[in-house]
Motif scaffolding. Structure first.
Motif, mmCIF file in Angstrom:
data_model
loop_
_atom_site.group_PDB
_atom_site.id
_atom_site.type_symbol
_atom_site.label_atom_id
_atom_site.label_comp_id
_atom_site.label_asym_id
_atom_site.label_seq_id
_atom_site.Cartn_x
_atom_site.Cartn_y
_atom_site.Cartn_z
ATOM 1 N N UNK A 55 0.817 -1.215 0.000
ATOM 2 C CA UNK A 55 0.000 0.000 0.000
ATOM 3 C C UNK A 55 0.849 1.262 0.000
ATOM 4 N N UNK A 56 1.894 1.279 0.805
ATOM 5 C CA UNK A 56 2.755 2.467 0.845
ATOM 6 C C UNK A 56 3.470 2.692 -0.485
ATOM 7 N N UNK A 57 3.906 1.606 -1.126
ATOM 8 C CA UNK A 57 4.696 1.749 -2.356
ATOM 9 C C UNK A 57 3.836 1.772 -3.613
ATOM 10 N N UNK A 73 4.862 5.902 -2.367
ATOM 11 C CA UNK A 73 6.128 6.303 -1.748
ATOM 12 C C UNK A 73 7.290 5.542 -2.370
ATOM 13 N N UNK A 74 8.514 6.080 -2.280
ATOM 14 C CA UNK A 74 9.686 5.309 -2.718
ATOM 15 C C UNK A 74 9.740 3.972 -1.984
ATOM 16 N N UNK A 75 10.084 2.884 -2.676
ATOM 17 C CA UNK A 75 10.014 1.548 -2.060
ATOM 18 C C UNK A 75 10.775 1.413 -0.742
ATOM 19 N N UNK A 76 11.962 2.022 -0.632
ATOM 20 C CA UNK A 76 12.713 1.900 0.613
ATOM 21 C C UNK A 76 11.985 2.611 1.754
ATOM 22 N N UNK A 77 11.410 3.787 1.462
ATOM 23 C CA UNK A 77 10.615 4.500 2.470
ATOM 24 C C UNK A 77 9.378 3.685 2.823
ATOM 25 N N UNK A 78 8.772 3.051 1.821
ATOM 26 C CA UNK A 78 7.598 2.222 2.063
ATOM 27 C C UNK A 78 7.938 1.035 2.958
ATOM 28 N N UNK A 140 16.361 1.218 -4.994
ATOM 29 C CA UNK A 140 17.215 2.019 -4.111
ATOM 30 C C UNK A 140 18.100 2.910 -4.971
ATOM 31 N N UNK A 141 17.844 4.210 -4.931
ATOM 32 C CA UNK A 141 18.665 5.155 -5.680
ATOM 33 C C UNK A 141 18.675 4.899 -7.168
#
Length: 361
Positions: A55-57, A73-78, A140-141
């Motif tokens: 859900x976040x990503x 959101x960006x996957x790492x943040x998610x 990531x990046x």
């Protein structure tokens, strides 16, 4: 570190599921093995981590006749957000865990699994309902963990696709999770959690805030489950509600009992045993007696059922002959915990422990 250069995709995927299980088992061992709180709801927190990451990503949009929501959101943040959200959910349940003990707590956590399954089937905008939902790949990046990298990545002539990239990402997560748990259990919090497990009255007399530590153990265990669930989602590339059922919770309990209660290494060893056993049986079903391949019309036992029979028998043997689990056997201490101390189960034959003394019954 070198396995992706030599093994096939089957073993890479099996290893990835094993690493995800190891993270979840370490978290459950903190709760049940070290603190002594029985939990049958680990699958609920695994599902929360998996769907939280999705859900976040994920992005919002229409799929078929339905509508899926997501924050994009960006996957790492998610991933970090899903872990923190799962810890928050564990914290919300901690007042219940603080009031209940033993089997009553187990039944309460069991209710979470059934409630969670109902929610996953009906919250279609988040979970996709019965058919599940696809998973946004980790990025990531700008480095994407997918097979469709236009530049292509080769190391020593070996193409590194989604599984190879996820392998090293998962390996980093396992190392961080195990080191964090080991430092936690070897320090003051770990000694306090062990005291709560052995005797809550004695721990309270010694100045340990029992309720706070019981709640903290639930939060930490939930966060580990959330991380494991998010990693499982990345490996599957799609999450469905039926995967996160009661059998999954029982599998995780089997992991920590077989591997060794209260031991980080034991949780990892148990995760390897329980996760890889059905995969190995499925891979070599044609060569094993009484085991048939999935979907085969021949009479016999399927790999999944055979694996449950085997590690069910392993639980009985461990409880009877090696309370320290497989890791205790490997370290030459079958009758004690991995730290070399005899197992303390609260009451010994002919005496009752009160504090540090033993009184005759």
């Amino acid at each position: 570190m070198v396995l992706p250069f030599y093994v096939t995709a089957f073993w890479l995927q099996t290893g990835l599921f094993t690493m995800a299980a190891a993270i979840g088992a370490v978290g459950l061992n903190v709760l049940s093995g070290t603190t002594g709180q029985l939990s049958l709801g680990h699958a609920f927190f695994l599902a929360f981590g998996a769907y939280g990451y999705v859900w976040f990503a994920g992005d919002s949009g229409r799929v078929g006749v339905g509508h899926l929501s997501g924050l994009g959101l960006p996957p790492l943040v998610a991933l970090v957000s899903a872990v923190l959200l799962t810890g928050l959910v564990g914290g919300l349940f901690s007042p219940v865990s603080g009031r209940l003990r033993g089997m009553y707590l187990g039944v309460a956590t069991l209710a979470l699994v059934f409630i969670g399954h109902h929610v996953m089937l009906n919250a279609k905008s988040i979970t996709g309902g019965f058919d599940g939902r696809s998973v946004t790949p980790m990025d990531i990046g700008g480095f994407s963990f997918t097979d469709g990298d236009p530049d292509g990545l080769e190391i020593l002539g070996i193409p590194f696709g989604r599984l190879e990239r996820l392998w090293y990402f998962a390996l980093v997560l396992v190392v961080v999770a195990c080191v964090t748990a080991r430092n936690l259990l070897r320090g003051r919090p770990g000694r306090a959690l062990g005291a709560v497990r052995d005797s809550e009255i004695a721990a309270a007399v010694m100045g340990v805030p029992v309720a706070r530590y019981r709640s903290a153990a639930f939060v930490v265990s939930s966060m580990y489950a959330g991380l494991a669930g998010a990693l499982i989602a990345m490996i599957f590339n799609r999450v469905v509600p039926d995967y996160f059922g009661l059998l999954l919770s029982i599998d995780y309990l089997a992991m920590i009992v077989i591997g060794g209660l209260g031991s980080v290494t034991g949780a990892v060893v148990g995760a390897v045993f329980v996760t890889m056993l059905p995969q190995i049986l499925s891979k070599y079903a044609d060569s094993l007696p009484l085991v048939v391949a999935p979907g085969s019309p021949d009479a016999g036992v399927g790999p999944g059922e055979a694996a449950r029979y085997l590690y069910g028998a392993a639980i009985v043997l461990v409880l009877l002959f090696a309370p320290g689990g497989l890791v205790g056997l490997l370290r030459g201490r079958p009758g004690g915990d991995p730290g070399g101390r005899p197992l303390r189960l609260g009451r010994t034959k002919g005496s009752i422990r009160t504090g540090s003394k033993e009184q005759p019954q």
